[in-house]
Design a protein around this motif. Structure first.
Motif, PDB file in Angstrom:
ATOM      1  N   CYS A   1     -38.704  -3.098-137.938  1.00  0.00           N
ATOM      2  CA  CYS A   1     -37.306  -3.246-137.516  1.00  0.00           C
ATOM      3  C   CYS A   1     -36.601  -1.896-137.675  1.00  0.00           C
ATOM      4  CB  CYS A   1     -36.590  -4.304-138.348  1.00  0.00           C
ATOM      5  SG  CYS A   1     -37.206  -5.973-138.053  1.00  0.00           S
ATOM      6  N   GLU A   2     -35.854  -1.518-136.647  1.00  0.00           N
ATOM      7  CA  GLU A   2     -35.256  -0.186-136.619  1.00  0.00           C
ATOM      8  C   GLU A   2     -34.145  -0.017-137.636  1.00  0.00           C
ATOM      9  OE1 GLU A   2     -33.686   3.014-133.265  1.00  0.00           O
ATOM     10  OE2 GLU A   2     -33.811   0.880-132.773  1.00  0.00           O
ATOM     11  N   ASP A   3     -33.263  -1.035-137.756  1.00  0.00           N
ATOM     12  CA  ASP A   3     -32.053  -0.843-138.553  1.00  0.00           C
ATOM     13  C   ASP A   3     -31.952  -1.737-139.780  1.00  0.00           C
ATOM     14  OD1 ASP A   3     -31.002   1.011-136.618  1.00  0.00           O
ATOM     15  OD2 ASP A   3     -30.638  -0.728-135.330  1.00  0.00           O
ATOM     16  N   VAL A   4     -32.728  -2.797-139.845  1.00  0.00           N
ATOM     17  CA  VAL A   4     -32.586  -3.762-140.941  1.00  0.00           C
ATOM     18  C   VAL A   4     -33.956  -4.093-141.527  1.00  0.00           C
ATOM     19  CG1 VAL A   4     -30.503  -4.792-139.939  1.00  0.00           C
ATOM     20  CG2 VAL A   4     -32.753  -5.769-139.395  1.00  0.00           C
ATOM     21  N   LYS A   5     -33.943  -4.745-142.673  1.00  0.00           N
ATOM     22  CA  LYS A   5     -35.196  -5.206-143.282  1.00  0.00           C
ATOM     23  C   LYS A   5     -35.339  -6.697-143.003  1.00  0.00           C
ATOM     24  CE  LYS A   5     -37.978  -4.983-147.484  1.00  0.00           C
ATOM     25  NZ  LYS A   5     -39.094  -4.377-146.756  1.00  0.00           N
ATOM     26  N   ALA A   6     -36.402  -7.058-142.299  1.00  0.00           N
ATOM     27  CA  ALA A   6     -36.648  -8.455-141.972  1.00  0.00           C
ATOM     28  C   ALA A   6     -37.515  -9.097-143.047  1.00  0.00           C
ATOM     29  CB  ALA A   6     -37.340  -8.556-140.619  1.00  0.00           C
ATOM     30  N   THR A   7     -37.485 -10.419-143.123  1.00  0.00           N
ATOM     31  CA  THR A   7     -38.373 -11.157-144.030  1.00  0.00           C
ATOM     32  C   THR A   7     -39.361 -11.964-143.193  1.00  0.00           C
ATOM     33  OG1 THR A   7     -36.807 -13.004-144.164  1.00  0.00           O
ATOM     34  CG2 THR A   7     -36.665 -11.306-145.860  1.00  0.00           C
ATOM     35  N   LEU A   8     -40.590 -12.010-143.666  1.00  0.00           N
ATOM     36  CA  LEU A   8     -41.662 -12.696-142.946  1.00  0.00           C
ATOM     37  C   LEU A   8     -42.366 -13.628-143.917  1.00  0.00           C
ATOM     38  CD1 LEU A   8     -43.103 -12.780-140.169  1.00  0.00           C
ATOM     39  CD2 LEU A   8     -44.626 -10.990-140.997  1.00  0.00           C
ATOM     40  N   GLN A   9     -42.488 -14.902-143.552  1.00  0.00           N
ATOM     41  CA  GLN A   9     -43.052 -15.908-144.452  1.00  0.00           C
ATOM     42  C   GLN A   9     -44.032 -16.791-143.694  1.00  0.00           C
ATOM     43  OE1 GLN A   9     -40.188 -18.811-145.694  1.00  0.00           O
ATOM     44  NE2 GLN A   9     -41.489 -19.703-147.273  1.00  0.00           N
ATOM     45  N   ALA A  10     -45.199 -17.042-144.299  1.00  0.00           N
ATOM     46  CA  ALA A  10     -46.177 -17.942-143.688  1.00  0.00           C
ATOM     47  C   ALA A  10     -45.735 -19.385-143.879  1.00  0.00           C
ATOM     48  CB  ALA A  10     -47.554 -17.736-144.315  1.00  0.00           C
ATOM     49  N   VAL A  11     -45.891 -20.197-142.842  1.00  0.00           N
ATOM     50  CA  VAL A  11     -45.525 -21.617-142.902  1.00  0.00           C
ATOM     51  C   VAL A  11     -46.605 -22.421-142.185  1.00  0.00           C
ATOM     52  CG1 VAL A  11     -43.030 -21.274-143.061  1.00  0.00           C
ATOM     53  CG2 VAL A  11     -44.105 -21.426-140.815  1.00  0.00           C
ATOM     54  N   HIS A  12     -46.673 -23.697-142.533  1.00  0.00           N
ATOM     55  CA  HIS A  12     -47.583 -24.604-141.830  1.00  0.00           C
ATOM     56  C   HIS A  12     -46.739 -25.705-141.213  1.00  0.00           C
ATOM     57  CE1 HIS A  12     -51.133 -26.943-140.846  1.00  0.00           C
ATOM     58  NE2 HIS A  12     -50.532 -27.991-141.369  1.00  0.00           N
ATOM     59  N   LEU A  13     -46.650 -25.740-139.902  1.00  0.00           N
ATOM     60  CA  LEU A  13     -45.824 -26.718-139.194  1.00  0.00           C
ATOM     61  C   LEU A  13     -46.712 -27.745-138.511  1.00  0.00           C
ATOM     62  CD1 LEU A  13     -43.323 -24.230-137.485  1.00  0.00           C
ATOM     63  CD2 LEU A  13     -42.995 -25.452-139.630  1.00  0.00           C
ATOM     64  N   ASP A  14     -46.395 -29.022-138.710  1.00  0.00           N
ATOM     65  CA  ASP A  14     -47.151 -30.078-138.028  1.00  0.00           C
ATOM     66  C   ASP A  14     -47.012 -29.965-136.516  1.00  0.00           C
ATOM     67  OD1 ASP A  14     -48.010 -31.124-140.414  1.00  0.00           O
ATOM     68  OD2 ASP A  14     -46.372 -32.572-140.568  1.00  0.00           O
ATOM     69  N   SER A  15     -45.873 -29.453-136.081  1.00  0.00           N
ATOM     70  CA  SER A  15     -45.619 -29.330-134.637  1.00  0.00           C
ATOM     71  C   SER A  15     -46.059 -27.976-134.093  1.00  0.00           C
ATOM     72  CB  SER A  15     -44.118 -29.525-134.365  1.00  0.00           C
ATOM     73  OG  SER A  15     -43.357 -28.544-135.070  1.00  0.00           O
ATOM     74  N   GLY A  16     -46.725 -27.159-134.936  1.00  0.00           N
ATOM     75  CA  GLY A  16     -47.059 -25.797-134.537  1.00  0.00           C
ATOM     76  C   GLY A  16     -47.907 -25.712-133.279  1.00  0.00           C
ATOM     77  N   ILE A  17     -48.975 -26.519-133.200  1.00  0.00           N
ATOM     78  CA  ILE A  17     -49.863 -26.452-132.034  1.00  0.00           C
ATOM     79  C   ILE A  17     -49.119 -26.863-130.778  1.00  0.00           C
ATOM     80  CG2 ILE A  17     -51.899 -27.501-130.978  1.00  0.00           C
ATOM     81  CD1 ILE A  17     -53.233 -27.526-133.662  1.00  0.00           C
ATOM     82  N   LYS A  18     -48.304 -27.910-130.887  1.00  0.00           N
ATOM     83  CA  LYS A  18     -47.538 -28.370-129.717  1.00  0.00           C
ATOM     84  C   LYS A  18     -46.576 -27.285-129.238  1.00  0.00           C
ATOM     85  CE  LYS A  18     -44.444 -32.048-128.173  1.00  0.00           C
ATOM     86  NZ  LYS A  18     -43.714 -33.284-128.560  1.00  0.00           N
ATOM     87  N   MET A  19     -45.892 -26.633-130.177  1.00  0.00           N
ATOM     88  CA  MET A  19     -44.956 -25.576-129.802  1.00  0.00           C
ATOM     89  C   MET A  19     -45.679 -24.389-129.179  1.00  0.00           C
ATOM     90  SD  MET A  19     -42.469 -25.660-133.142  1.00  0.00           S
ATOM     91  CE  MET A  19     -41.549 -24.235-132.642  1.00  0.00           C
ATOM     92  N   LEU A  20     -46.836 -24.032-129.747  1.00  0.00           N
ATOM     93  CA  LEU A  20     -47.604 -22.920-129.198  1.00  0.00           C
ATOM     94  C   LEU A  20     -48.085 -23.242-127.788  1.00  0.00           C
ATOM     95  CD1 LEU A  20     -49.023 -20.198-129.425  1.00  0.00           C
ATOM     96  CD2 LEU A  20     -50.939 -21.376-130.520  1.00  0.00           C
ATOM     97  N   ASN A  21     -48.620 -24.446-127.593  1.00  0.00           N
ATOM     98  CA  ASN A  21     -49.094 -24.840-126.267  1.00  0.00           C
ATOM     99  C   ASN A  21     -47.987 -24.747-125.230  1.00  0.00           C
ATOM    100  OD1 ASN A  21     -51.624 -25.390-127.284  1.00  0.00           O
ATOM    101  ND2 ASN A  21     -51.226 -27.567-127.596  1.00  0.00           N
ATOM    102  N   SER A  22     -46.801 -25.228-125.614  1.00  0.00           N
ATOM    103  CA  SER A  22     -45.654 -25.173-124.715  1.00  0.00           C
ATOM    104  C   SER A  22     -45.283 -23.729-124.389  1.00  0.00           C
ATOM    105  CB  SER A  22     -44.463 -25.897-125.357  1.00  0.00           C
ATOM    106  OG  SER A  22     -43.313 -25.787-124.561  1.00  0.00           O
ATOM    107  N   SER A  23     -45.339 -22.859-125.403  1.00  0.00           N
ATOM    108  CA  SER A  23     -44.985 -21.456-125.199  1.00  0.00           C
ATOM    109  C   SER A  23     -45.990 -20.748-124.291  1.00  0.00           C
ATOM    110  CB  SER A  23     -44.922 -20.733-126.553  1.00  0.00           C
ATOM    111  OG  SER A  23     -43.912 -21.269-127.365  1.00  0.00           O
TER     112      SER A  23
END
Length: 606
Positions: free
Chosen positions: A484-506
């Motif tokens: 990130c150019e101007d700010v510090k972002a936070t990144l966190q691993a998560v496990h979503l039950d809807s993850g595969i469905k959302m990925l397929n849609s994307s």
């Protein structure tokens, strides 16, 4: 005609399935149903094996899933049950009393209920004297199981013969094209879930349209691609990137039993609008620079969606479309807010191997001269690599959260705070986190708990993508980096039950938003979207009609290509008013020119 071993297994699998369900299109909806079908197929799975095949969150499995499991689950040994009974026969007279058997079966191992024990005796205690003639019981059990399997196979053969009489030889060959209900109801998938899985052989007789009517309802697409680019000319890495705020997170793609590919998702929070540079690439674990890890050729991508906690169907923001050597990158501006990063691979270079393993399983543990158990050097090396994969933040230590992602993957369970406190007391930790040495000792303790029996250790290794030679062949570790150019972002691993469905849609939206829709000739309601990226070609089929359609896909004229389907010809059933990802295609050899030549044809309904 003589059947191959795989064809015989396929027929036995189908016979077992049809002895429980009316059709191979019906899904299994519980672990008990899976156990029943496996037993019908002559297997005797342990509870841990069932937990592995049916992990928490599983709602259904199909016939293809069962076939993949049967290829790994060995048939029950005929004398196994006899050996167990003999252990309980304290008088060595060939009988076990009701009370003794009930005490053992209801208090140890995979416990049975008293009612289940009573049911066994009601079937086997012919003399009604409270004793079980276990030799006779084993013979009857084996005979009944064999009869059931024989009758199921005979019925299957009779049904196939009737179909051949009615429809000709088009439906004859086994493992070829038969889609399940779960495949039809799923829209797009990350890998091969809605269509045929990789064990299906290329069937030219079963799925090739033969009528002139089907040939008229077709569409042909030909695209020639150059050699794999090592550096994208359209995207330059920011010159001042070293001054940008940087965070990274590791992860891994895992190849499941049914051919689907899963991974964790990641939550990215950006406090204010800023320029962002995203990358994802395979993680090299090889200590030898000249010999990188075998999965470094696997393609990777990140799909970024705006997180919407009230809806599963979040909006696609962008994806890493461009390539820089083994990295796939995106550069742009993101507004303040929370985003979900969805890792993706096409499956073209991460798929089930069709080769049979004949090598003897590697040794995991051995006993020293003093009789103590120790991990072998090869097993320690594999565990060390696993440590690298599950050390998501790359700190060299495992937090409780990181360890629990590992536990969920391998056992479906979680370690609570109390258990973690005990773990820290007994194994090497630093900053309240588990060290690499502590992780190795934890696995040694598991081996000791089972007195050196390696079966559960192998279940862990298989869940992490290892084969019996201790090679990671069904997984691909990766690393995500966010600048990130101007700010510090936070990144966190998560496990979503809807993850595969959302990925397929994307994935589906990324294709349809960038590709032109072309209709099949004579079928204005059936559209094909073909997206050309820097290193892959992807297609989506949209069925706008009120009836399902079956589309035959023929890639035979393609050159130097590999499809995510693992075959050059296959069929896709697309439900009414549905879009689904058809396939992804990449070069077999990145250093050579490749040509994508695909013909999509409607298969007429019989």
């Amino acid at each position: 005609m003589q059947r191959s071993e795989e064809e015989r297994l396929y027929m036995a699998c189908r016979a077992a399935y049809l002895s429980v369900f009316r059709s191979s299109l019906v899904n299994m909806t519980s672990k008990d149903q899976l156990c029943t079908v496996l037993q019908q197929a002559g297997r005797n799975p342990s509870q841990k094996a069932l937990d592995k095949y049916w992990p928490p969150g599983t709602k259904k499995m199909n016939f293809d899933d069962l076939f993949e499991i049967l290829k790994k689950e060995n048939p029950a040994e005929p004398d196994e049950l006899m050996r167990i009974f003999k252990k309980f026969d304290v008088n060595c007279d060939g009988y076990v009393s009701h009370d003794e058997l009930s005490r053992i079966l209801t208090s140890s191992g995979e416990k049975m209920s008293p009612e289940e024990v009573d049911e066994i005796f009601s079937l086997a205690d012919v003399n009604k004297d409270g004793k079980l003639d276990y030799a006779e019981f084993c013979r009857l059990l084996r005979s009944t199981a064999e009869q059931c399997q024989t009758l199921a196979l005979e019925k299957l053969e009779a049904d196939a013969k009737l179909k051949r009489q009615n429809f000709g030889n088009q439906l004859e060959n086994p493992p070829q094209s038969s889609e399940s209900q779960s495949e039809l109801s799923a829209a797009p998938t990350q890998s091969r879930t809605e269509l045929e899985t990789t064990h299906r052989k290329d069937s030219r007789s079963s799925s090739r349209p033969s009528s002139a009517r089907s040939r008229r309802s077709s569409l042909s697409t030909a695209i020639t691609m150059g050699t794999g680019s090592t550096k994208s000319g359209r995207l330059a890495e920011p010159k001042s990137l070293q001054d940008w705020n940087h965070t990274l997170m590791r992860g891994c793609f895992y190849l499941e039993e049914d051919g689907t590919i899963v991974s964790l998702q990641y939550r990215l929070h950006i406090p204010e609008t800023t320029g962002v540079y995203l990358t994802i690439r395979p993680l090299n674990l090889s200590p030898i620079p000249e010999k990188p890890s075998s999965w470094m050729c696997v393609d990777t991508a990140l799909y970024v969606v705006m997180e919407n906690k009230t809806k599963e169907d979040s909006a696609l923001v962008c994806f890493t479309e461009l390539r820089d050597k083994e990295k796939f990158v995106w550069r742009g501006e993101l507004n303040a807010g929370s985003y979900l990063l969805m890792p993706f691979t096409t499956g073209c270079r991460l798929m089930k191997s069709t080769r049979k393993t004949t090598t003897k399983p590697a040794q995991l543990v051995y006993r020293t001269q003093s009789g103590e158990l120790e991990l072998t050097k090869e097993f320690k090396a594999a565990l060390s690599d696993i440590f690298e994969v599950i050390d998501l933040d790359g700190s060299g230590l495992l937090s409780l959260e990181e360890y629990n992602f590992f536990e969920q993957r391998t056992s479906g369970e979680k370690c609570d705070e109390d258990a973690w406190a005990i773990c820290k007391e007994n194994f090497d930790t630093r900053k309240n986190e588990l060290t690499r040495q502590g992780f190795l000792k934890l696995n040694l303790m598991e081996a000791n708990d089972r007195e050196g029996d390696p079966r559960d250790l192998w279940l862990t290794l298989e869940a992490m993508g290892y084969n019996q030679s201790l090679e990671m062949v069904e997984a691909c570790p990766f690393v995500i980096e966010v600048y990130c150019e101007d700010v510090k972002a936070t990144l966190q691993a998560v496990h979503l039950d809807s993850g595969i469905k959302m990925l397929n849609s994307s994935v589906q939206r990324s294709i349809t938003s960038k590709a032109e829709a072309r209709s099949l000739k004579g079928q204005d309601n059936v559209l094909v979207y073909t997206y050309k990226g820097e290193s892959r070609i992807s297609s989506v089929i949209a069925n706008k009609s009120s009836q399902k359609v079956t589309v035959h896909i023929n890639n035979e004229q393609s050159k130097n290509c590999v499809s995510s389907r693992g075959m050059s010809m296959f069929a896709v059933e697309v439900p009414a008013r549905t879009k689904m990802v058809c396939q992804h295609v990449m070069a077999s050899n990145d250093q050579q020119e490749w040509t994508y030549n695909c013909v999509e044809s409607i298969i007429p309904s019989l």
